[in-house]
Structure formats: C-alpha cells, structure tokens
Design a protein around this motif. Structure first.
Motif, PDB file in Angstrom:
ATOM      1  N   LEU A   8      18.684   4.508   3.417  1.00 17.35           N
ATOM      2  CA  LEU A   8      17.701   3.775   4.228  1.00 17.35           C
ATOM      3  C   LEU A   8      16.451   4.603   4.475  1.00 17.35           C
ATOM      4  CD1 LEU A   8      19.960   1.967   6.822  1.00 17.35           C
ATOM      5  CD2 LEU A   8      18.498   0.944   5.104  1.00 17.35           C
ATOM      6  N   VAL A  11      14.503   3.984   1.469  1.00 18.74           N
ATOM      7  CA  VAL A  11      14.213   2.584   1.149  1.00 18.74           C
ATOM      8  C   VAL A  11      13.252   1.967   2.162  1.00 18.74           C
ATOM      9  CG1 VAL A  11      15.219   0.314   0.981  1.00 18.74           C
ATOM     10  CG2 VAL A  11      16.343   2.225  -0.100  1.00 18.74           C
ATOM     11  N   MET A  14       9.675   2.610   1.479  1.00 19.88           N
ATOM     12  CA  MET A  14       9.296   1.914   0.249  1.00 19.88           C
ATOM     13  C   MET A  14       9.088   0.432   0.522  1.00 19.88           C
ATOM     14  SD  MET A  14      11.245   1.953  -3.395  1.00 19.88           S
ATOM     15  CE  MET A  14      12.478   0.714  -3.082  1.00 19.88           C
ATOM     16  N   LEU A  15      10.033  -0.156   1.273  1.00 25.14           N
ATOM     17  CA  LEU A  15       9.929  -1.572   1.601  1.00 25.14           C
ATOM     18  C   LEU A  15       8.675  -1.834   2.436  1.00 25.14           C
ATOM     19  CD1 LEU A  15      12.009  -3.610   0.693  1.00 25.14           C
ATOM     20  CD2 LEU A  15      12.892  -3.675   3.008  1.00 25.14           C
ATOM     21  N   ILE A  18       5.702  -1.918   0.209  1.00 28.00           N
ATOM     22  CA  ILE A  18       5.588  -3.193  -0.493  1.00 28.00           C
ATOM     23  C   ILE A  18       5.048  -4.268   0.443  1.00 28.00           C
ATOM     24  CG2 ILE A  18       6.899  -4.971  -1.663  1.00 28.00           C
ATOM     25  CD1 ILE A  18       8.883  -2.740  -2.461  1.00 28.00           C
ATOM     26  N   LEU A  19       5.589  -4.291   1.666  1.00 26.79           N
ATOM     27  CA  LEU A  19       5.159  -5.317   2.619  1.00 26.79           C
ATOM     28  C   LEU A  19       3.686  -5.158   2.970  1.00 26.79           C
ATOM     29  CD1 LEU A  19       8.187  -5.661   5.036  1.00 26.79           C
ATOM     30  CD2 LEU A  19       7.289  -7.324   3.420  1.00 26.79           C
ATOM     31  N   LEU A  22       1.684  -6.423   0.160  1.00 27.50           N
ATOM     32  CA  LEU A  22       1.776  -7.884  -0.009  1.00 27.50           C
ATOM     33  C   LEU A  22       1.003  -8.601   1.086  1.00 27.50           C
ATOM     34  CD1 LEU A  22       3.165 -10.053  -1.739  1.00 27.50           C
ATOM     35  CD2 LEU A  22       5.051 -10.005  -0.157  1.00 27.50           C
ATOM     36  N   ARG A  25      -3.349  -8.166   2.630  1.00 25.74           N
ATOM     37  CA  ARG A  25      -4.505  -8.955   2.270  1.00 25.74           C
ATOM     38  C   ARG A  25      -4.917  -9.880   3.407  1.00 25.74           C
ATOM     39  NH1 ARG A  25      -6.377  -9.518  -2.803  1.00 25.74           N
ATOM     40  NH2 ARG A  25      -7.850 -11.207  -2.955  1.00 25.74           N
ATOM     41  N   TRP A  26      -3.904 -10.402   4.101  1.00 30.79           N
ATOM     42  CA  TRP A  26      -4.216 -11.358   5.163  1.00 30.79           C
ATOM     43  C   TRP A  26      -4.142 -10.734   6.558  1.00 30.79           C
ATOM     44  CZ3 TRP A  26      -0.863 -12.459   1.090  1.00 30.79           C
ATOM     45  CH2 TRP A  26      -1.425 -13.282   0.114  1.00 30.79           C
ATOM     46  N   VAL A 139      11.686  11.404 -11.358  1.00 30.63           N
ATOM     47  CA  VAL A 139      11.043  10.110 -11.110  1.00 30.63           C
ATOM     48  C   VAL A 139      10.326  10.119  -9.766  1.00 30.63           C
ATOM     49  CG1 VAL A 139      11.459   7.667 -10.748  1.00 30.63           C
ATOM     50  CG2 VAL A 139      12.632   8.849 -12.568  1.00 30.63           C
ATOM     51  N   GLU A 142       7.189  12.065  -9.869  1.00 29.56           N
ATOM     52  CA  GLU A 142       6.054  11.337 -10.439  1.00 29.56           C
ATOM     53  C   GLU A 142       5.509  10.308  -9.465  1.00 29.56           C
ATOM     54  OE1 GLU A 142       4.165  11.957 -12.701  1.00 29.56           O
ATOM     55  OE2 GLU A 142       5.048  12.454 -14.620  1.00 29.56           O
ATOM     56  N   ILE A 146       1.662  10.516  -8.570  1.00 29.51           N
ATOM     57  CA  ILE A 146       0.699   9.447  -8.861  1.00 29.51           C
ATOM     58  C   ILE A 146       0.018   8.991  -7.581  1.00 29.51           C
ATOM     59  CG2 ILE A 146       0.474   7.094  -9.694  1.00 29.51           C
ATOM     60  CD1 ILE A 146       2.735   7.685 -11.636  1.00 29.51           C
ATOM     61  N   TYR A 149      -2.621  11.493  -6.603  1.00 25.98           N
ATOM     62  CA  TYR A 149      -3.878  11.372  -7.351  1.00 25.98           C
ATOM     63  C   TYR A 149      -4.737  10.258  -6.742  1.00 25.98           C
ATOM     64  CZ  TYR A 149      -0.696  13.374 -10.892  1.00 25.98           C
ATOM     65  OH  TYR A 149       0.239  14.100 -11.546  1.00 25.98           O
ATOM     66  N   VAL A 150      -4.057   9.141  -6.443  1.00 27.59           N
ATOM     67  CA  VAL A 150      -4.807   8.009  -5.902  1.00 27.59           C
ATOM     68  C   VAL A 150      -5.405   8.371  -4.544  1.00 27.59           C
ATOM     69  CG1 VAL A 150      -4.615   5.637  -5.116  1.00 27.59           C
ATOM     70  CG2 VAL A 150      -3.410   6.352  -7.150  1.00 27.59           C
TER      71      VAL A 150
ATOM     72  N   VAL B  93       6.727   5.573 -16.367  1.00 25.40           N
ATOM     73  CA  VAL B  93       5.964   6.549 -15.593  1.00 25.40           C
ATOM     74  C   VAL B  93       4.691   6.936 -16.341  1.00 25.40           C
ATOM     75  CG1 VAL B  93       5.983   8.925 -14.796  1.00 25.40           C
ATOM     76  CG2 VAL B  93       7.920   7.466 -14.327  1.00 25.40           C
ATOM     77  N   VAL B 100      -3.544   4.897 -13.963  1.00 20.22           N
ATOM     78  CA  VAL B 100      -4.305   5.535 -12.882  1.00 20.22           C
ATOM     79  C   VAL B 100      -5.462   6.339 -13.465  1.00 20.22           C
ATOM     80  CG1 VAL B 100      -4.200   7.259 -11.066  1.00 20.22           C
ATOM     81  CG2 VAL B 100      -2.387   5.593 -11.279  1.00 20.22           C
TER      82      VAL B 100
ATOM     83  N   PRO C  77       3.483  -6.710  -5.528  1.00 24.72           N
ATOM     84  CA  PRO C  77       4.460  -6.364  -4.493  1.00 24.72           C
ATOM     85  C   PRO C  77       5.597  -7.362  -4.392  1.00 24.72           C
ATOM     86  CG  PRO C  77       2.341  -6.895  -3.507  1.00 24.72           C
ATOM     87  CD  PRO C  77       2.163  -6.965  -4.959  1.00 24.72           C
ATOM     88  N   ALA C  84      13.734  -4.521  -4.160  1.00 25.56           N
ATOM     89  CA  ALA C  84      14.210  -3.759  -3.002  1.00 25.56           C
ATOM     90  C   ALA C  84      15.015  -4.652  -2.076  1.00 25.56           C
ATOM     91  CB  ALA C  84      13.025  -3.149  -2.260  1.00 25.56           C
TER      92      ALA C  84
END
Lengths: 496, 133, 164, 127
Positions: A8, A11, A14-15, A18-19, A22, A25-26, A139, A142, A146, A149-150, B93, B100, C77, C84
């Motif tokens: 958890l 996770v 991460m979740l 994502i939320l 998603l 935007r609004w 993984v 990376e 990544i 970098y962003v 990856v 990017v 997403p 997930a």
C-alpha cells in the motif's frame, strides 16, 4: 491492512498520481490535498513498517502471492526501513511545503500534472527502497529517473530544459549500466530475487568469476552516476539549480541518497560483505578515494557560488561522499555514521532548500545577497536555516556531528587516519560557505533594505521548521537514529 | 582465441553496439543524434538479455496440453522466456525515456532556436555574462 | 503555412477505409496477449497508429478531432487507474496486490481460475488504453504545426531581407 | 502433394529473387523517385510471391487465410504508401535526377524553395 502495508505504501501514491492526472483537469485545486493525503499515508505507513522492522527484524511481502524466487518480494530490513521512512517523510514535508511555491513557479494549467509527477517520483523512490527484486529495482529506478528529468525541465527558465536533457542523457546511461549489471548477475546466478542471488553467488563465483566481477563493475558505475559521486556528478549542479524550488527540495533531500542506498544493497546484500572485502578490496579502496575526494571537492566548488541553489547542489556532491565513505570502509562504526547520515542529510539539506525556496518565493531570485536581513524580517525561517547549517558543518548537538563522529571513529578503527584530515577539511570548507550565508542572514548592514520582507506562508513555515527541528532532534536524542543505524550496519556486515 | 570469439559472438555484437551507442552520445553535438545513440545503447542491452535466454536447439516456451505436443517436439528443451519478458519492460522504459527526451528537444528548439549542443551552451554563457553586467 | 490537404484522393480513400481494419487488428492482438504473442502494449500502439494514419492523411486538425485532447489526456490515467484499481481491489478483498484469484470471493477453484483470467485481461485492457492514449498524445504534441489555428491558407511569412 | 511442394518452392524462390533485385535497385538507383519505383513495385510483388508460396505449404487452414489477408493488404496498401511518398516528395519540390545533369526547374504543383523552408520551420517549431 497491516500485513499488506508494504504494497500500500507504494500503491497509494501511485494511485493518487493517477487520480490527480485524471481529475486534475477539472478539479485543479484538489491536486494538492490529494498529494498531501497520499504522502501522509506513505509517511505513516513507512514509519509503521520501520517500527515492525525494528521489532521483527525483516518484514516480507509477496506481490500477487507468488513464492519468492518466482514472484517479486518486498523485503524490508532495518536499512530499507530507515531509507523508506526518510523518503516518505521528506516527500510528505515537501508536498506540505510546496503549495505556495508551485502556485508561483508552475503555470496554472500544469499544476495538477506537476503534483502527479511529484507523486510518481515519490512512488519510484519508495519502490527502489522497498523492493527485494533486482529487476523491479531497475524499473522503479527508471520511474524515479524519468520523473526527475521532467521535474527539472518544468522550471521557468529555459536553462532548465537543457539541464533536464543533460540529466536525462547521463541518468539513462547510468540506468542502462545498472541494467547490464543485473543482466550479468542473472546470467551468473539465474535468479532475480536479492536473497536468492546472494545464496547462489558463491557457486557462481566458482564457475564464472568474471561474469560476477563485470556485473559488480557495471552496477557500481551506473549507481555512481545516479548518486552523483564526485567525478560523475556533472549533471547535478545544473539540475538542482534550474529545477523549480519544490523539485530541488524534493530531489536534493532524496534522489542521490536512494541511489546510494541501492549501492549499499547491492554491495552488502546481493554481492555480500565477503565478496567486496575478500575479492575486491582494491575496488572498495577506489570508491573510498572517490568518496574522500567528493567530500573535499564538493564544498570547494560550493564556496565560490553566489547562486544559493548551485551552492547547495555542490554541497550535496560533498555530502554524498559521507554516505558512500561508510560503505567503502566496510566498518560497523563508519557505516553507522553513513546510515545515520541518510536522515541527517535529508533533514539539513531539506531545511536549507526549503529556506532557499522561501527566499525565491519572496524575492524572485536565489542570489546569496537576497539573504541579507532575513534574520530580522523572517526569524523563524532564519532559525531553521541556522540549525541546518550548523548540522551540515557538524557542530555538536546537531545531527551532522553524530555522522562525523562515527565516521571518524570508523577511519581510526580501520587504521585510515588520513581520512580524518579529509573529514576535517570538508567540515572547514562547509563552515566557510555556510558562514557566507549566515553572515548575510544575521549580520547584514541594517541600512540595506532586505530582499525578503516577511515570513513565509504557514504551510511552508511548518515544513521548514520540522526539517530544522529534525536536525536538532537527531543531534540531541542521538541514540534514536544511532541505535537503528548501528543495528542496520551490523546486520549488513553480518556481525551480531 | 578465434574459437572463443566465434562461440561468444553475441557478446561481441552487443559490446560493439554498446560502444557505437556510447560514441554517438559522447561525440555528437546534435541533441537528436545523442538520443539515437542512447537508443542504440539500449538496444545493445536488449540483444544481450535475449541472447542469454537462448537455449541450444530450444523451442518456444509453450506448455502444450497433455498428449498434444506436435511431433518432433517431444524431448526438446525450451528457451528461457524470462529475459524476453524483462526486455519487454525495458523496451517500454526505453520508449518512455525517448519520448521524454524528444519532448524536451521540441521545447529546447522552441526556446533556443537550435538543437546543437555547442550553440545552446554559447547562448547560456552569453546570457550569464549579460546577467552579471 | 503549408496547404493542409496535399494528400491525393487515393491515399485518403485507402487510409480512411483501412482505419477500422487497423483497430480490429489491435483488438485481436490484445485478445491474444494472454496465451500467445501480443498483448496490451502492442495492441495499444497499433490502435493509436490508426489515429496517426488519419492525421497524416487528413491533416493535423482533422486527425485531432477524432481523438480530441481531453479524451486522450483522460485515456492515459484511466488505463492506469484500471490497472491499479484491479490490483487494489484484489488487495482489499483479502489477497495480495494483483493476486487476481482473490477477486472471486468465496468461489470454488473454477471461479478462482476464471477470476485469474478476467483479472489478467482487465490488466491488459488497462495497459492498452494507457498506451494508446500516450502514443496519440505523443504524436499530436510532437507534430503540432506552429500557429496551427487561424492561419490563412498560403500566407507568406514576412522575412527580413538578409542583404538589406 | 509434390505439386504443392514444387509450387511453394517456386513461389519462395521467385519471391526472394524479386526481393533481392528490389534491394539492389534501392541501393543502386540514383535518386529518390527511381529508388521508390524499385522499392514499391518489387517489394509488393516479391512479398506476395513469398506469402503465396507459404500458403501452398500451409494448405487449407487458418494460417493460409491469414496469409491471404496479408497479401491482400500488402497489394492495396503498398502502392498507396508509395504513391503518397512520391506525391509528397514531388509537392515538396524534390527534383528528379537527369543523366545529362541539366537542372530540373520547378514545375506546376511543386513548392518553391522558400515555401519548403516555411513548411520545415512550421514542423520543427522553428525560430
């Protein structure tokens, strides 16, 4: 819930990422609370896991319920626990700190995605720390890379774009080297789980010694790039200087140290103490020389900088030397100091970057002269900065002193007293550049108008003061980190 | 020596590819070409992984239903599928890193008007000097 | 600004007719991922290539109108959320993270077997959606013509004379 | 059975031969259009022969059906792609090669050099 906490902790951020991506935007304004909640959960969860690791020794979790050599295990011992708690707590405090800074530095349409990237960054580093599978580690490495970098490229100045690009090139080479090393390790042992590899390595060393050596070389060089160890540090100053303040704070306090943790994990758990001491003593000596050089060269460059962010970036180059030195000495005392430095450096560098971020927010630039008069106009911020600076120098009753004391003890125990001179020289140079700052903070000409005219917003102040207080706590109640760190060091070295 | 090289030719190829990639990254000033070098480097690693999963005279790692093994496949070993799976992840990856990088290059081109490293460094230096003055 | 529709009738006709076949093939690849070559990543890329083909032949704007920015932004997403989410639901139902068999609470072995399959397919679909969204976004962002909107056809940009 | 084998071998041989000729053409022809001419035509026919040869081996099965589908799509899509490429090159002002070396001036429907510069700038987000 308690049993699946290791999953958890990774996770949930991460979740949340994502939320936020998603829904951001609004519901743009909800990105910060979501990020704060997720990182708070991760921080609480990781402290709970550390608690369990202290009492039970090792916390094990199997992804998807698969048994160990087949599936991916999450394995947390004391070393993991320390770094995990460090990453999660720093992320929580950084997210708490960053609200005003992000409003100011990131264009409005990109703010939700910025929080998503920050959360993914946290996920990556938590994953590196928690996993017990070498490929899974790659993984997550990376994912973390990544996103960094962003983050670097999201700064307002165009130099940030190029700094991010340079970081991307070097970071990808480093990660690819790690991947090659893991490939050789798999070739020699036929396994990817860390404990499993460790068990099979002695057999592999008899059959294919050169494959194992190649693997160690690639992994060491790859991680050395990632942790910005002295001759391979060229990406770091640019990246930390031009990143948004909040990203600098987050990265400086976590990124390179997690790579250093990965080196500890590979050197002492996967390859084993016996391998690095008996088979490759010269290599460890070489790493020791690099660490000692980093300790002096980093501060040497930092002294000349007028840009506070660049100064602190070079300071980080020096500080990673302390973390690596303990590993290179292969000595319980020195390693205790280095492992405790995971926390001490996170606290002091976190506080310093938080203060610089406040200076940037209030005055618009990280020039050192903008610190003038900070002590009069923003006493709380200045106090946090002072404590953190003292800790970085290594004054008694601060965390930095504990690190340096145990490292010095380790150098004497291994009969390498010369290194003591390096530690002292490094502290001296650190004192020089920190004095340049503190002198402007407290003893500026009262006729000059300060660039920072008022205190930071409360979210920033709370986070900055917590970082500063941590420096003191780790120094005054030194037995808390030292007990855990020395237990971790002895477990790594196989001494009990 | 020659026999050793011939029996280990996959390593020779992967090392050659790796060196080509590293050379391109270091020697080229064009940002896009550097990325191509990075991709070659990554491809070398993919090749390395896949070649270590190769089993002599091995067949596809498919579990046939009992008694349905096609003739000629009764007693053959199968290839190690794990490196392939790992490389699938590594390819994803690699694609992400490339994406990017390309996005950064597009932004760099918009901000600096060039994708040549030396020109960018020159522009940065110029700006630093102007900032000091 | 370049003339927007330089592609000939032949190319546009063929490209438009082949789009459904490409998408069908993408779904075929995804469905095969469980027990053969294929899978979410490959399927997602193929699916996205249909939109990229449209943009190449019909022009950037009309290609984008088939997959508007909010949609592709949400797809990325959303797929990850599906992935997930399945993992988390499995975890909350008492199994491990991504332990699909525990999705069939109280079911017999056959039900667990089925749950394992459906969990796996759900994950693949999530990957497909994310990858397709990412690829479409990547293409359209990289290929976005400068001043895409409100540029009159065949406008000549003013260029200062270098000799003057 | 033997007839099918012979047919398949013939198809494969002819196909590979055409593909080799194609490759030779791509390397040896002087300019974009003639290379495209070799690649577009040779590739389509060579691939079709190879696939049909494989159909002859596979007999009446699902695999054959898939192969026939591939042949169909290659026959439709390859010429279209070649056409699009050639047209794109022509519109963008790529001039065909002349053995005598005389310049091939701009024709109707082609861009001038300045217009091409603009397009390139537009696509790279130029300065």
């Amino acid at each position: 819930m308690d049993a699946s906490l290791p999953a958890l902790v990774v996770v949930v951020p991460m979740l949340a990422a994502i939320l936020t991506a998603l829904a951001g935007r609004w519901w743009r304004r909800h990105a910060w609370p979501v990020a704060l909640l997720a990182t708070a959960f991760a921080a609480a969860g990781s402290l709970r896991i550390l608690w369990r690791a202290v009492h039970e020794g090792v916390v094990l979790y199997r992804m998807g319920g698969w048994p160990v050599p087949t599936g991916i295990p999450y394995r947390i011992d004391l070393l993991n626990g320390i770094v995990l708690a460090m990453v999660a707590c720093v992320s929580f405090l950084s997210v708490l700190w960053m609200r005003e800074s992000v409003k100011r530095e990131i264009r409005q349409a990109g703010q939700a995605s910025y929080y998503a990237v920050v959360l993914l960054f946290t996920t990556g580093f938590l994953g590196i720390t928690i996993t017990g599978d070498v490929f899974n580690l790659y993984v997550f490495l990376e994912i973390a890379s990544i996103t960094s970098y962003v983050l670097v490229a999201m700064g307002r100045r165009r130099e940030g774009l190029f700094a991010g690009y340079q970081y991307l090139i070097l970071g990808s080479i480093g990660a690819t080297f790690v991947l090659i090393g893991i490939g050789h390790l798999y070739m020699a042992t036929g396994s990817l789980a860390m404990t499993d590899i460790a068990a099979r390595l002695s057999g592999a060393l008899v059959d294919h010694p050169s494959v194992v050596h190649t693997s160690f070389a690639f992994i060491t060089v790859g991680l050395a790039i990632k942790m910005a160890l002295f001759p391979l540090h060229s990406w770091q100053p640019g990246a930390y200087t031009y990143a948004p303040s909040s990203a600098s704070l987050l990265m400086a306090a976590t990124a390179t140290k997690v790579a250093a943790y990965a080196f500890y994990r590979f050197a002492f758990t996967v390859f084993g103490t016996h391998y690095v001491t008996a088979r490759l003593p010269q290599v460890m000596d070489g790493i020791m020389v690099m660490a000692a050089a980093a300790m002096v060269v980093g501060p040497l460059f930092a002294v000349r900088q007028d840009n506070l962010k660049r100064m602190l970036a070079y300071s980080s180059v020096g500080q990673i030397g302390y973390v690596v030195l303990g590993a290179a000495l292969v000595n319980a005392s020195a390693m205790t100091g280095s492992i405790a430095h995971f926390w001490n450096h996170a606290a002091s560098k976190g506080a310093l970057f938080a203060v610089v971020g406040i200076v940037v927010l209030r005055s618009g630039s990280p020039h050192i002269d903008n610190l003038r008069g900070l002590g009069r106009r923003a006493p709380w911020t200045a106090a946090a900065m002072t404590v953190a600076a003292l800790s970085l120098v290594g004054v008694p009753l601060t965390g930095g002193f504990v690190t340096k004391y145990y490292l010095a003890l380790g150098t004497l125990e291994t009969g390498r007293g010369v290194l003591l001179a390096f530690i002292l020289l490094s502290s001296l140079l650190t004192a020089v550049y920190m004095w340049r700052c503190l002198q402007r903070v407290w003893f500026a000409d009262p006729d000059l108008e300060p660039a920072v005219t008022r205190e930071a917003p409360w979210t920033m102040r709370v986070a900055t003061l917590t970082f500063g207080a941590a420096c003191l706590v780790f120094g005054v109640f030194a037995w808390i980190p030292v007990d855990i760190a020395s237990a971790a060091a002895r477990a790594l070295l196989g001494e009990n | 020596m020659l026999e050793f090289l011939l029996s280990h030719y996959n390593y020779a190829i992967y090392i050659a590819l790796m060196m080509i990639g590293l050379y391109a990254i270091l020697a080229r000033g064009n940002l896009v070409k550097k990325i191509i070098g990075l991709n070659i480097l990554q491809t070398a690693v993919f090749l390395f992984y896949i070649s270590i999963g190769k089993v002599d005279r091995g067949t596809v790692p498919v579990i046939w239903p009992a008694g349905e093994r096609p003739p000629g496949f009764e007693n053959v070993p199968y290839e190690n599928p794990l490196p392939h799976v790992l490389m699938l992840t590594a390819i994803v990856v690699g694609v992400s890193v490339t994406a990017v990088a390309l996005a950064l290059i597009v932004r760099i081109k918009a901000a600096y008007g060039t994708v040549e490293e030396d020109e960018i460094l020159e522009a940065d230096e110029l700006r630093d000097r102007e900032g000091d003055a | 600004m370049m003339r927007p529709h330089t592609e000939s009738l032949v190319v546009r006709f063929i490209a438009r007719r082949s789009v459904p076949f490409i998408q069908l093939f993408a779904l075929y690849v995804v469905a095969h991922g469980e027990d053969g070559p294929g899978g979410g990543f490959q399927g997602g890329v193929i699916f996205a290539s249909a939109f990229i083909l449209l943009a190449l032949t019909e022009g950037w704007g009309r290609g984008r109108s088939r997959m508007p920015e909010p949609v592709s932004d949400a797809l990325m997403p959303a797929g990850a959320l599906l992935y997930a989410g399945i993992g988390l639901v499995a975890l909350l139902l008492g199994g491990g993270f991504l332990q699909y068999a525990s999705l069939a609470v109280g079911g017999d072995q056959h039900a667990q077997h089925l749950a394992h399959h459906f969990g796996l397919i759900g994950i693949e679909v999530g990957v497909t959606i994310t990858v397709a969204g990412s690829m479409v976004t990547l293409f359209f962002e990289m290929a976005r013509p400068k001043h895409f909107l409100n540029v009159p056809r065949r406008r000549r940009r003013h260029r200062p004379d270098p000799d003057a | 059975m033997i007839l099918l084998d012979v047919l398949s071998a013939l198809g494969l041989l002819l196909g590979t031969l055409i593909l080799i000729v194609t490759a030779l053409g791509v390397v040896r022809f002087p300019d974009f259009y003639s290379r495209l001419h070799a690649a577009g035509k040779g590739d389509t026919l060579g691939l079709a022969f190879v696939l049909l040869g494989l159909v002859a081996t596979a007999g009446l099965s699902l695999v054959s059906l898939k192969l026939v589908f591939i042949v169909f799509f290659v026959f439709v899509l390859n010429p279209t792609a070649t056409h699009a490429l050639a047209r794109g090159a022509w519109v963008c002002g790529v001039r065909p090669w002349r053995a005598t070396g005389e310049p091939f001036l701009q024709r109707e429907g082609q861009m001038t050099d300045e217009e091409r510069d603009e397009v390139v700038d537009d696509h790279t987000g130029g300065a």
